[in-house]
Each structure stands twice: as structure tokens, then as C-alpha cells.
Design a protein around this motif. Structure first.
Motif, PDB file in Angstrom:
ATOM      1  N   LYS A  65      72.974  75.092  97.426  1.00 13.87           N
ATOM      2  CA  LYS A  65      72.065  74.128  97.787  1.00 13.87           C
ATOM      3  C   LYS A  65      70.974  75.028  99.118  1.00 13.87           C
ATOM      4  O   LYS A  65      69.460  74.721  98.606  1.00 13.87           O
ATOM      5  CB  LYS A  65      72.436  73.005  98.347  1.00 13.87           C
ATOM      6  CG  LYS A  65      72.917  72.199  96.899  1.00 13.87           C
ATOM      7  CD  LYS A  65      73.727  71.274  97.194  1.00 13.87           C
ATOM      8  CE  LYS A  65      74.582  70.435  95.807  1.00 13.87           C
ATOM      9  NZ  LYS A  65      74.829  68.863  96.759  1.00 13.87           N
ATOM     10  N   TYR A  66      71.559  75.244  99.914  1.00 15.75           N
ATOM     11  CA  TYR A  66      71.018  75.446 101.244  1.00 15.75           C
ATOM     12  C   TYR A  66      70.520  77.684 101.535  1.00 15.75           C
ATOM     13  O   TYR A  66      71.868  78.270 101.708  1.00 15.75           O
ATOM     14  CB  TYR A  66      71.253  75.394 102.492  1.00 15.75           C
ATOM     15  CG  TYR A  66      71.581  73.752 102.167  1.00 15.75           C
ATOM     16  CD1 TYR A  66      71.003  72.819 102.217  1.00 15.75           C
ATOM     17  CD2 TYR A  66      72.720  73.872 101.911  1.00 15.75           C
ATOM     18  CE1 TYR A  66      71.268  71.870 102.402  1.00 15.75           C
ATOM     19  CE2 TYR A  66      73.709  72.041 101.752  1.00 15.75           C
ATOM     20  CZ  TYR A  66      72.401  71.576 102.095  1.00 15.75           C
ATOM     21  OH  TYR A  66      72.929  69.429 101.847  1.00 15.75           O
ATOM     22  N   VAL A  67      69.192  77.787 100.577  1.00 15.51           N
ATOM     23  CA  VAL A  67      69.241  79.640 100.490  1.00 15.51           C
ATOM     24  C   VAL A  67      68.279  79.685 101.578  1.00 15.51           C
ATOM     25  O   VAL A  67      66.707  78.675 101.267  1.00 15.51           O
ATOM     26  CB  VAL A  67      69.508  79.865  98.746  1.00 15.51           C
ATOM     27  CG1 VAL A  67      70.817  79.741  98.422  1.00 15.51           C
ATOM     28  CG2 VAL A  67      68.635  79.440  98.060  1.00 15.51           C
ATOM     29  N   TYR A  68      68.009  80.122 102.038  1.00 16.19           N
ATOM     30  CA  TYR A  68      66.616  81.361 102.502  1.00 16.19           C
ATOM     31  C   TYR A  68      66.703  82.414 102.623  1.00 16.19           C
ATOM     32  O   TYR A  68      67.501  83.498 102.246  1.00 16.19           O
ATOM     33  CB  TYR A  68      66.885  80.318 104.236  1.00 16.19           C
ATOM     34  CG  TYR A  68      66.954  79.080 103.898  1.00 16.19           C
ATOM     35  CD1 TYR A  68      65.922  78.332 104.542  1.00 16.19           C
ATOM     36  CD2 TYR A  68      68.414  78.472 104.020  1.00 16.19           C
ATOM     37  CE1 TYR A  68      65.919  76.592 104.688  1.00 16.19           C
ATOM     38  CE2 TYR A  68      68.583  76.823 104.160  1.00 16.19           C
ATOM     39  CZ  TYR A  68      67.479  76.183 104.440  1.00 16.19           C
ATOM     40  OH  TYR A  68      67.893  74.895 104.483  1.00 16.19           O
ATOM     41  N   GLY A  69      65.102  83.018 102.721  1.00 15.35           N
ATOM     42  CA  GLY A  69      64.454  84.197 102.880  1.00 15.35           C
ATOM     43  C   GLY A  69      64.326  84.550 103.947  1.00 15.35           C
ATOM     44  O   GLY A  69      63.247  83.931 104.312  1.00 15.35           O
ATOM     45  N   LEU A  70      64.412  85.747 104.390  1.00 13.23           N
ATOM     46  CA  LEU A  70      63.343  86.231 104.917  1.00 13.23           C
ATOM     47  C   LEU A  70      62.888  88.400 104.441  1.00 13.23           C
ATOM     48  O   LEU A  70      63.579  88.560 104.820  1.00 13.23           O
ATOM     49  CB  LEU A  70      63.358  87.004 106.897  1.00 13.23           C
ATOM     50  CG  LEU A  70      63.752  87.030 108.231  1.00 13.23           C
ATOM     51  CD1 LEU A  70      61.930  86.287 108.131  1.00 13.23           C
ATOM     52  CD2 LEU A  70      64.583  87.411 109.298  1.00 13.23           C
ATOM     53  N   ASP A  71      61.329  87.904 104.692  1.00 11.30           N
ATOM     54  CA  ASP A  71      60.928  89.367 104.618  1.00 11.30           C
ATOM     55  C   ASP A  71      59.663  89.372 104.933  1.00 11.30           C
ATOM     56  O   ASP A  71      58.382  87.983 105.353  1.00 11.30           O
ATOM     57  CB  ASP A  71      60.651  88.962 102.680  1.00 11.30           C
ATOM     58  CG  ASP A  71      61.078  90.671 102.296  1.00 11.30           C
ATOM     59  OD1 ASP A  71      61.958  91.482 101.780  1.00 11.30           O
ATOM     60  OD2 ASP A  71      59.202  90.817 102.533  1.00 11.30           O
ATOM     61  N   PRO A  72      58.806  90.408 105.415  1.00 12.44           N
ATOM     62  CA  PRO A  72      57.851  91.082 105.577  1.00 12.44           C
ATOM     63  C   PRO A  72      57.041  91.269 105.154  1.00 12.44           C
ATOM     64  O   PRO A  72      55.516  90.632 105.354  1.00 12.44           O
ATOM     65  CB  PRO A  72      58.334  92.374 106.707  1.00 12.44           C
ATOM     66  CG  PRO A  72      59.284  93.299 105.953  1.00 12.44           C
ATOM     67  CD  PRO A  72      59.867  91.951 105.479  1.00 12.44           C
ATOM     68  N   SER A  73      57.071  91.162 104.015  1.00  7.99           N
ATOM     69  CA  SER A  73      55.957  91.155 102.841  1.00  7.99           C
ATOM     70  C   SER A  73      55.262  89.366 102.485  1.00  7.99           C
ATOM     71  O   SER A  73      55.859  88.340 101.717  1.00  7.99           O
ATOM     72  CB  SER A  73      56.784  91.418 101.385  1.00  7.99           C
ATOM     73  OG  SER A  73      55.414  91.033 100.615  1.00  7.99           O
ATOM     74  N   LYS A  74      54.326  89.634 102.732  1.00  6.44           N
ATOM     75  CA  LYS A  74      53.867  88.029 102.373  1.00  6.44           C
ATOM     76  C   LYS A  74      54.014  87.808 100.703  1.00  6.44           C
ATOM     77  O   LYS A  74      54.047  86.637 100.325  1.00  6.44           O
ATOM     78  CB  LYS A  74      52.581  88.241 102.474  1.00  6.44           C
ATOM     79  CG  LYS A  74      51.250  86.639 102.520  1.00  6.44           C
ATOM     80  CD  LYS A  74      50.247  86.799 102.891  1.00  6.44           C
ATOM     81  CE  LYS A  74      49.299  85.484 102.575  1.00  6.44           C
ATOM     82  NZ  LYS A  74      49.038  84.875 101.489  1.00  6.44           N
ATOM     83  N   ALA A  75      53.891  88.911 100.212  1.00  2.00           N
ATOM     84  CA  ALA A  75      53.508  88.226  98.202  1.00  2.00           C
ATOM     85  C   ALA A  75      54.962  88.453  97.840  1.00  2.00           C
ATOM     86  O   ALA A  75      55.222  87.129  96.891  1.00  2.00           O
ATOM     87  CB  ALA A  75      53.125  89.994  97.157  1.00  2.00           C
ATOM     88  N   CYS A  76      55.954  89.333  98.348  1.00  2.00           N
ATOM     89  CA  CYS A  76      57.484  88.240  98.227  1.00  2.00           C
ATOM     90  C   CYS A  76      57.923  86.788  98.711  1.00  2.00           C
ATOM     91  O   CYS A  76      58.232  86.631  98.645  1.00  2.00           O
ATOM     92  CB  CYS A  76      58.128  89.677  98.760  1.00  2.00           C
ATOM     93  SG  CYS A  76      58.756  91.123  97.812  1.00  2.00           S
ATOM     94  N   VAL A  77      56.688  86.698 100.180  1.00  2.00           N
ATOM     95  CA  VAL A  77      57.461  85.837 100.127  1.00  2.00           C
ATOM     96  C   VAL A  77      56.887  84.304  99.051  1.00  2.00           C
ATOM     97  O   VAL A  77      57.231  83.499  98.978  1.00  2.00           O
ATOM     98  CB  VAL A  77      56.950  85.411 101.738  1.00  2.00           C
ATOM     99  CG1 VAL A  77      57.044  84.161 102.409  1.00  2.00           C
ATOM    100  CG2 VAL A  77      57.567  85.877 102.740  1.00  2.00           C
ATOM    101  N   ASP A  78      55.719  84.742  99.434  1.00  2.00           N
ATOM    102  CA  ASP A  78      54.874  83.528  98.418  1.00  2.00           C
ATOM    103  C   ASP A  78      55.620  83.349  97.156  1.00  2.00           C
ATOM    104  O   ASP A  78      55.722  81.919  96.955  1.00  2.00           O
ATOM    105  CB  ASP A  78      53.755  84.432  97.871  1.00  2.00           C
ATOM    106  CG  ASP A  78      52.401  83.548 100.109  1.00  2.00           C
ATOM    107  OD1 ASP A  78      52.921  83.322 100.617  1.00  2.00           O
ATOM    108  OD2 ASP A  78      51.869  84.440  99.766  1.00  2.00           O
ATOM    109  N   SER A  79      55.711  84.637  96.885  1.00  2.00           N
ATOM    110  CA  SER A  79      56.431  84.234  95.072  1.00  2.00           C
ATOM    111  C   SER A  79      57.668  83.666  95.284  1.00  2.00           C
ATOM    112  O   SER A  79      58.245  82.706  94.367  1.00  2.00           O
ATOM    113  CB  SER A  79      56.939  86.003  94.885  1.00  2.00           C
ATOM    114  OG  SER A  79      57.902  85.827  93.489  1.00  2.00           O
ATOM    115  N   LEU A  80      59.027  83.651  96.147  1.00  2.00           N
ATOM    116  CA  LEU A  80      59.649  83.125  96.414  1.00  2.00           C
ATOM    117  C   LEU A  80      59.987  81.455  96.832  1.00  2.00           C
ATOM    118  O   LEU A  80      60.788  80.336  96.380  1.00  2.00           O
ATOM    119  CB  LEU A  80      60.475  83.592  97.458  1.00  2.00           C
ATOM    120  CG  LEU A  80      61.852  83.531  97.913  1.00  2.00           C
ATOM    121  CD1 LEU A  80      63.303  84.221  96.754  1.00  2.00           C
ATOM    122  CD2 LEU A  80      63.057  83.456  99.040  1.00  2.00           C
TER     123      LEU A  80
END
Length: 376
Positions: free
Chosen positions: A115-130
Motif C-alpha cells: 500500500k505504501y510505495v514511493y519513488g524518487l527519480d531525477p527525470s521529470k517524465a519518469c516522475v510524472d508517469s509514475l
């Protein structure tokens, strides 16, 4: 070694194996060469590059290959990692993946009930997609982010081989990890390079600047205070009879022991220190009589700033420590006790040696009245 000490053990004594050169795409702000070196202490292999972490951060921000979708071999990689983690990470715990790329692993975890999953990435496109896929994501790098949460588990899948300052990265991980939390780190496996080589220097490229084996991942975890729980190596098919080798380590950071009693005691102690006053000093301020201060050590240095000693009419500072003679303190030059020529009162600024100093004054034949500050 020209630029980087060993990212695992900090040693600066290395053997240069080869100078690798690249023809760069226009607009890529990274060096076009580096030395492949091996640490003579722990045998870790890495690129001795002149690039800065800021340059790499910009590169990954602007040139992420994962914005173009996921390959079949990458999906196999994620499935293998997923099967490994789902048997080890509690579904009720929070999980952060650093450098999540296209987010496939996090989506697998979410579908499996995490239930509690998060992501950290420098790419704006990858962040927006997630985020579009219903998973919270932060934009930033491992060493430069504004995440203010703690996580029970942190995943770094094929990230550490890209990080310039690994020590800083490990400290950042600890800052993001909850007490007793776990980390899973996976990288290409140096020990399988030769058996799975497709082209010369196949695993040495512009982005892969650290080359781990199981032994070096274990060393890295131990060096930074983690307890190694499990480790291993593996490989997966990437087409035909070709395989991609990887190694991994699962480690936990010991739960931080806390003492509420100690916390409360030090708060009371600081409060008591702040309200402490010395009636002897207050009296000297009122009388404005000239005094000599004997002692310029740590007690005198605190006394000068935390009380109103600076308001006293101080004629000179003396000290038994020859190293302090000739140095300025409180607007006066510190001198030796033998320089005392007046009969001004002597304020003894010493915590443990006040009685010894008083005896010394007596033996010197000085008739000056001495003032010892009250302890209560």
C-alpha cells in the motif's frame, strides 16, 4: 588515482588498468575519458573520472533512457527482483525505490498489495508517469532531494553503479531510512563480466563508474554500519544466448537506541546553565574596581560570553599556559603570572584548579585578594 578515492573503503592507492575513451553525443557535458582503476586495499574497481556529481545529475535528468519505455529484458529483471523482495518485505511497510526509471517494479509491488510505495527519480517524465499510475513520486537524486519522510525499506536497483559519491549516497539512504529499516541494493556483477561479455569493455561505459561484486556490496554495507542479512548473484536472459549478470545485498540498519531519561536530563541541565549567575561578577560590575583575571581556558572563554564578565573593569589576563602568552583575549594580551605588578583583586577563572592557583599566588608572595567564583 587522480580524482576519486575508493568509493567503498576510501583508500587512495590504486592500480590503473586502462584509460577508456568515448566519442560523446553533442550536448553531453561529461568527460570523454577516464581511467579504470582497482583499489589496492579492497580490490574495488571503479572509474577515476573528473566529472562532478552535478554533471551526472544533469545527465540523468536530461538523458534518461527509461523515458522511452521498458524492454523485455528489463521486465525480466524487475520480475526477478520483485519475487525476491515480496518474500522479504512486509506489505504493511513503506517502500521507497530510488532511481525507479519507468516504475515497473513499484507497480508490481503495488499490484501485489503493497500500500505504501514511493519513488524518487531525477527525470521529470519518469516522475510524472509514475504519478499517473497512482504512485507517489518525488523528483530529485539520491544526494539532492527534498524528501522529508522515513521509509521502512529502500530499493536501489542498478543505481549504485552510477553514483559518483557513494559515501554521501549511503548517508542519504540512512537519512531516509526508518529505525531498523532495510535496504536492497542490486548492481551489475563484476565477477561475472568475463563469462557474460558481449563486446570489449561491455560493462564499462559512460554511466557505469562503479563495478561491484558480492564482496564489495557486502563491504559497502558493513562500512556504513549496516548488518548484512543476505546476498547473492544472478543473471537473466537479454536475447539469444546472452545474459546480464547482477549481484545484490539485503541489509538492515540497527534500530537507534533512545534514552528519554538522558534527553530530559540534558534539557534540564542546559536550562540550569542558562539561569546560572555569579554574584561575585555582578558585584565587580557595580564597584568598577580594576581586576586581574587568572585563566583564559575553556571555562574563562565560556564565562566571558555567557555571563557579564566583559562588563567588569579588567586590567589584564594571565595564564600558566605558555601557549596562550602573547595572544589576545577580551581585548587584552594574555601574559604570564609573573607580570602581575599591581595589587588588584585576582578573579580565578578555573573550574578544577582554583585552589592550586590560590596556593600559587601565595607562594609567589603576592598580596592580592583572590576571588573564587561560587559553584552554586
Amino acid at each position: 588515482m587522480k580524482y576519486r578515492s575508493c568509493p567503498v573503503c576510501g583508500n587512495r592507492d590504486v592500480e590503473i588498468l586502462h584509460k577508456l575513451e568515448f566519442k560523446l553525443l553533442k550536448g553531453v557535458d561529461l568527460p570523454d575519458n577516464y581511467d579504470i582503476v582497482i583499489c589496492n586495499r579492497c580490490y574495488f574497481v571503479y572509474a577515476d573520472t573528473s566529472a562532478t556529481q552535478a554533471q551526472y545529475d544533469i545527465f540523468y535528468r536530461d538523458h534518461s533512457i527509461y523515458e522511452n519505455g521498458v524492454s523485455v529484458s528489463d521486465m525480466d529483471k524487475y520480475r526477478i527482483i520483485f519475487e525476491c523482495l515480496r518474500r522479504r518485505f512486509d506489505k504493511s511497510k513503506s517502500v521507497l525505490e530510488i532511481g525507479f526509471a519507468n516504475g515497473e517494479l513499484l507497480q508490481m509491488l503495488k499490484k501485489d498489495g503493497y500500500k505504501y510505495v514511493y519513488g524518487l527519480d531525477p527525470s521529470k517524465a519518469c516522475v510524472d508517469s509514475l504519478i499517473k499510475n497512482g504512485i507517489s513520486a518525488f523528483r530529485g537524486s539520491i544526494n539532492n532531494n527534498s524528501v522529508n519522510k522515513k521509509f521502512d525499506a529502500i530499493i536501489l536497483s542498478h543505481v549504485m553503479e552510477h553514483i559518483l559519491d557513494i559515501a554521501a549516497a549511503m548517508n542519504s539512504i540512512k537519512d531516509l531510512l526508518a529505525d531498523g529499516g532495510q535496504i536492497y541494493i542490486e548492481t551489475p556483477d563484476l565477477e561475472q563480466y568475463k563469462a557474460n561479455s558481449v563486446t570489449p569493455f561491455n560493462y564499462f561505459d559512460l554511466e557505469h563508474i562503479n563495478h561491484f561484486g558480492v564482496y564489495s556490496l557486502v563491504n559497502l554495507a558493513i562500512q556504513h554500519g549496516f548488518k548484512v542479512l543476505e546476498n547473492g548473484s544472478k543473471k537473466w536472459a537479454i536475447g539469444g544466448d546472452k545474459f546480464y549478470p547482477a549481484c545484490w545485498v539485503l541489509a538492515s540498519f540497527p534500530k537507534i537506541e533512545k534514552s528519554e531519561k538522558c534527553r530530559d536530563l540534558v534539557k534540564v541541565y542546559v536550562k540550569d546553565c542558562l539561569i546560572k549567575t555569579y554574584p561575585e561578577i555582578e558585584k565587580l560590575i557595580k564597584t568598577r574596581e580594576e581586576i586581574i583575571v587568572w585563566g583564559t581556558g575553556s571555562f574563562a572563554q565560556r564565562l566571558y560570553m555567557q555571563t557579564r564578565l566583559d562588563k567588569c573593569n579588567i586590567s589584564m589576563f594571565v595564564d600558566n599556559d605558555k601557549n596562550k602568552w602573547g595572544k589576545e583575549f577580551g581585548g587584552k594580551i594574555v601574559t604570564a603570572p609573573s607580570d602581575i605588578k599591581s595589587d588588584n583583586k585576582i578573579l580565578i577563572a578555573s573550574v578544577y584548579g582554583s585552589q592550586d592557583i590560590k596556593n600559587q599566588i601565595s607562594k609567589m608572595g603576592l598580596i592580592n585578594e583572590t576571588i573564587i567564583l561560587s559553584e552554586k
